[in-house]
Each structure stands twice: as structure tokens, then as C-alpha cells.
Write a protein that holds these residues in place. Sequence first.
Motif, PDB file in Angstrom:
ATOM      1  N   PHE A   1       0.836  -1.199   0.000  1.00 36.63           N
ATOM      2  CA  PHE A   1       0.000   0.000   0.000  1.00 36.63           C
ATOM      3  C   PHE A   1       0.874   1.254   0.000  1.00 36.63           C
ATOM      4  O   PHE A   1       1.757   1.414   0.846  1.00 36.63           O
ATOM      5  N   THR A   2       0.579   2.153  -0.921  1.00 35.04           N
ATOM      6  CA  THR A   2       1.346   3.391  -1.051  1.00 35.04           C
ATOM      7  C   THR A   2       1.303   4.219   0.224  1.00 35.04           C
ATOM      8  O   THR A   2       2.315   4.787   0.656  1.00 35.04           O
ATOM      9  N   ASP A   3       0.127   4.289   0.851  1.00 36.28           N
ATOM     10  CA  ASP A   3      -0.018   5.101   2.060  1.00 36.28           C
ATOM     11  C   ASP A   3       0.981   4.703   3.136  1.00 36.28           C
ATOM     12  O   ASP A   3       1.617   5.549   3.768  1.00 36.28           O
ATOM     13  N   TYR A   4       1.119   3.408   3.337  1.00 36.46           N
ATOM     14  CA  TYR A   4       1.976   2.918   4.419  1.00 36.46           C
ATOM     15  C   TYR A   4       3.449   2.894   4.027  1.00 36.46           C
ATOM     16  O   TYR A   4       4.322   3.016   4.884  1.00 36.46           O
ATOM     17  N   ARG A   5       3.699   2.780   2.732  1.00 36.56           N
ATOM     18  CA  ARG A   5       5.072   2.940   2.283  1.00 36.56           C
ATOM     19  C   ARG A   5       5.534   4.371   2.540  1.00 36.56           C
ATOM     20  O   ARG A   5       6.656   4.595   3.005  1.00 36.56           O
ATOM     21  N   GLU A   6       4.683   5.345   2.262  1.00 41.02           N
ATOM     22  CA  GLU A   6       5.042   6.738   2.522  1.00 41.02           C
ATOM     23  C   GLU A   6       5.302   6.989   4.009  1.00 41.02           C
ATOM     24  O   GLU A   6       6.250   7.687   4.372  1.00 41.02           O
ATOM     25  N   LEU A   7       4.459   6.428   4.857  1.00 39.13           N
ATOM     26  CA  LEU A   7       4.653   6.607   6.294  1.00 39.13           C
ATOM     27  C   LEU A   7       5.908   5.882   6.775  1.00 39.13           C
ATOM     28  O   LEU A   7       6.686   6.417   7.572  1.00 39.13           O
ATOM     29  N   GLY A   8       6.108   4.675   6.284  1.00 40.15           N
ATOM     30  CA  GLY A   8       7.244   3.885   6.733  1.00 40.15           C
ATOM     31  C   GLY A   8       8.575   4.410   6.241  1.00 40.15           C
ATOM     32  O   GLY A   8       9.573   4.356   6.967  1.00 40.15           O
ATOM     33  N   THR A   9       8.603   4.931   5.027  1.00 38.02           N
ATOM     34  CA  THR A   9       9.866   5.417   4.457  1.00 38.02           C
ATOM     35  C   THR A   9      10.053   6.923   4.642  1.00 38.02           C
ATOM     36  O   THR A   9      11.022   7.493   4.156  1.00 38.02           O
ATOM     37  N   LYS A  10       9.108   7.558   5.326  1.00 36.01           N
ATOM     38  CA  LYS A  10       9.171   9.002   5.602  1.00 36.01           C
ATOM     39  C   LYS A  10       9.230   9.815   4.315  1.00 36.01           C
ATOM     40  O   LYS A  10      10.106  10.640   4.085  1.00 36.01           O
ATOM     41  N   GLN A  11       8.236   9.554   3.472  1.00 37.78           N
ATOM     42  CA  GLN A  11       8.074  10.299   2.224  1.00 37.78           C
ATOM     43  C   GLN A  11       6.593  10.636   2.037  1.00 37.78           C
ATOM     44  O   GLN A  11       5.984  10.366   1.008  1.00 37.78           O
ATOM     45  N   ILE A  12       6.011  11.252   3.060  1.00 34.11           N
ATOM     46  CA  ILE A  12       4.580  11.500   3.131  1.00 34.11           C
ATOM     47  C   ILE A  12       4.192  12.601   2.146  1.00 34.11           C
ATOM     48  O   ILE A  12       4.879  13.618   2.026  1.00 34.11           O
ATOM     49  N   THR A  13       3.072  12.392   1.444  1.00 34.04           N
ATOM     50  CA  THR A  13       2.595  13.356   0.467  1.00 34.04           C
ATOM     51  C   THR A  13       1.186  13.823   0.824  1.00 34.04           C
ATOM     52  O   THR A  13       0.464  13.158   1.576  1.00 34.04           O
ATOM     53  N   PRO A  14       0.757  14.956   0.277  1.00 36.96           N
ATOM     54  CA  PRO A  14      -0.599  15.453   0.545  1.00 36.96           C
ATOM     55  C   PRO A  14      -1.712  14.557   0.015  1.00 36.96           C
ATOM     56  O   PRO A  14      -2.874  14.744   0.385  1.00 36.96           O
ATOM     57  N   SER A  15      -1.379  13.592  -0.839  1.00 34.84           N
ATOM     58  CA  SER A  15      -2.396  12.677  -1.350  1.00 34.84           C
ATOM     59  C   SER A  15      -2.502  11.402  -0.523  1.00 34.84           C
ATOM     60  O   SER A  15      -3.291  10.506  -0.856  1.00 34.84           O
ATOM     61  N   ASN A  16      -1.750  11.300   0.569  1.00 38.38           N
ATOM     62  CA  ASN A  16      -1.759  10.094   1.399  1.00 38.38           C
ATOM     63  C   ASN A  16      -3.158   9.848   1.975  1.00 38.38           C
ATOM     64  O   ASN A  16      -3.773  10.744   2.558  1.00 38.38           O
TER      65      ASN A  16
END
Length: 459
Positions: A77-92
Motif C-alpha cells: 500500500f502506497t499510504d503505508y510505504r510513505e509513512l514507513g519510508t518518511k516520504q509522506i505526500t498530501p495525497s496520502n
Amino acid sequence: MKRLSYAFLLTALMSACNTVVLDPPAVDLLIDDIVFTTASDLPSVRIGLYSAARSIGSPTVQAGDFTADNIIHLGTFTDYRELGTKQITPSNGVVGALWGSVFRSIYLANFVLERLPTIASVRAADAKALTAEAKFLRGYANFIGAHTFGGIPKVTSTTLATNRTIPRASKEEILTWALEDLQAALADLPDGDPQDRNVFAGYATKNAARAALARYYLYQKNWAQAEAYATLLINSTNYSLVSYNDVVTKDFTQESIFEFGYTLNDYSGDINNYFVGRREVVPSNQVVVSLLSRESGNRSQTLVFDFTKQKGNDNGWTLRKYGTADESNRNFVIFRLGEMYLIRAEARAQQGKITGTTGAIADINRLRTRAGDGLADSAKPPLITTATQSEMLSIIERERVYELSFEGHRWYDLVRTGRAQAVMSAFSTNWNVKYELWPIPQTEIQRNPSLAGQQNPGY
């Protein structure tokens, strides 16, 4: 059937089949089953009010623990990859879910507060209690919103034309409003009946408001008030520390002050599924090491190890704190007695109160004594005998990891204490100071012209 268009994104949360909407569309707020025209509607309106607030539980845990150093991302899941890798975006999607749940709770509270005075058949005592509950839940929602996103729109009504174009208020203004709500709620909420723990901890009481104020003042660095409110809860005969295994595996314990409770029908199950079912995320090596330390004691029961899961980046550790829909640990605990000891210890340490019966050491030792229950003497957490102020604050930071892991505190703790950059840059090379606030969801900026150009810095 009445449909009220809603200016703020109400993000779809995880469904019963545990799917996730990665880029959720805006939806309308349905008031179909929250009709409020007579006194007989009050029970269903009250249920609707708490149902809206409950949606804050899961994304707040994900904000507090997934943004920080408590997880490793394994899944797809993209959402959790962003949170886990610290690359959070406004579309999360998780960012959108928390924003949506905050404003859904505020909207329902405003709906109640607007309609109540127009219904003459509601008894004065009932109106007073429901007004206090609405203000408590609105105050809590604004507190979470302000500490997650910074300044957010100040939504004071259900007027659609107004709500579509509300600009951001300052974080300070939102927190001032939250404080007003919590103080008003404290005055009028009931004491509750501690003999019925499900109701006592499942609905707002005066003690729930006191717990919210203790945390509020801690975050505001008003140490004296934080200590005072935490002490009221600690001294209350309505609560006691239970075995830590019960903290992990049971809802509505003697320790619980306020929980978001769920039934088989409305439990989302997403936290359990992401750790156990899909293994989208696993506890990070850092938090595993912390929870397995001697200082942590039996709070290692937060986790369980399964060697059959160990492969690749999967360390084999799993979270136990949230069960499935038919297990007795499916709730999100918002306030409990263990946190009050930590709040008081930190407030006391910040005031230089370290030793003696009214010092920070005594509070931390109380939690360490509980964490040693059932362990051999050689495995019990060592009790503290002396510490400087700076040493004590470091001890308390570690103690909050042991005691509160995966209850939604870690990221908020690091940010409010100014420790986020030091801790998180060591955890991830992708960490950036901008992650001390979550972004405003991109869909909200697109829909609300007053938010144009108001995104948090760096996004």
C-alpha cells in the motif's frame, strides 16, 4: 432522507473487508439516521456523535506511531510505504482519513449544539449533558487536528456556504477553542458510574475531561496544571493500574478513563490487519529492542514473536495490542491511568521535582513496579534512586515508549519536546523537518479556495 453536502473531505476508512482507499474521493456527509426533531431522537443522535468521534481512533494511532520510529513497512500500500519510508505526500490516504474524521466529529458536534436549543421537549438535564459531550468530543477533535496539521479551519457551524470557504485559523486559535470546549465540558459532564466500566469509560465523564486537560496542559508546557489534573485522576478511587497484559488484551479495564469502543458491526480492524493479516507493517527493530529491555519489563507483552514470519525485512515481530472484531481488545484507549503517571512525572521533572513522594522518580517507579509483576527479581525493571533533571526527562521519554507504544503518542511526543529531528534523522535518511506536521490533504486545497497557497511548508 436528507443529504447535507460537506465542504471538508470525509475520507473513507477501512471497510470490514480491510481494503484501503488510496486516493479517496470526496463524499457527502449523510444525516439520514441522525434526525433530531424531538426528544425521542436524542439517543440516536448521541450514538451518531460518538460514532463520528470513533473514526479518529485508528488514524491517530497511525499518525502517532507510523510517522515516528515504531514501524517498518513491508507491504504494497502506497499510504503505508510513505509513512514507513518518511516520504509522506498530501495525497496520502491516511492523512486524508484523519483530516476527514476530525472534521466529521466537529461537524456532528456542531449539528448537536445547533439543534438542541430548538427542541423544547428535551429535558434540561439531558440537554446539558449532551451539550457537554458534544463540546468534549469537538475539543478533542480540534486538539488532534491542531497538533497534527497545525492551523486548521475553525468550523463553528453547519452552514454549507460558510464551510466551503473557511481559511486556516492559527494553531493557537484552534487550541484556545479546544481548551474552552474541554473546560465547558468538565463543568457539565456527569461523574458516571464506575461500576459499569463499559459505560463509564465508553462515554465522556468529568474524569475524561480532566484527562484531556492534563494532556492539553502537558503539550502547552503548563507544568503546574498538567500535574494538577493528572493528580486528580491518580488520586481518584475509580481507577487503578491493572496488569500490563490486561492493558494489551482487554477493553474497559479498571485503568481505562476513556475509550473509543466498537461493536462487531462497526469495528474496522485495520490496525490488527496491517500487523497480523497483511503484515503491511511490523514493529521496527528500534521499538522491539526498547520493549525487550529490562527497563521495559513485562511491557514487552505489547509484542509477540513468530519465527515463521522472519524473512527479508520482516523481523518476525507482531503487535498484540489490537485484536480482531470478536476479541476483547479491539478498542482504542484514548486516556488511561498509566499515561496520567507519565504526564505527572514529566510535569514534575520540568518543575525540578525529582525526588521524594511528590517527585517524578516516584511516578516512574510506580509504573516500573507494575512492569515487574510476575517477573523474577533479576528481570524486574530497576527502580530509580536518583537522577538529574535532564536524566529524568530522558528516562521519561524512554518510559513513554515502554508504556504507550502503539497507542498513538510517539510522533506527537517527539514533536512537542523538540526531539523529532534528532531521533528521526537517525532512524531514516529520508526524514525532513517538514514531517513535524502532516500536510493538508491535496483534495481539501483543491475544493476549498481559501486553502489555496496554505499548504504546510515543504509539501
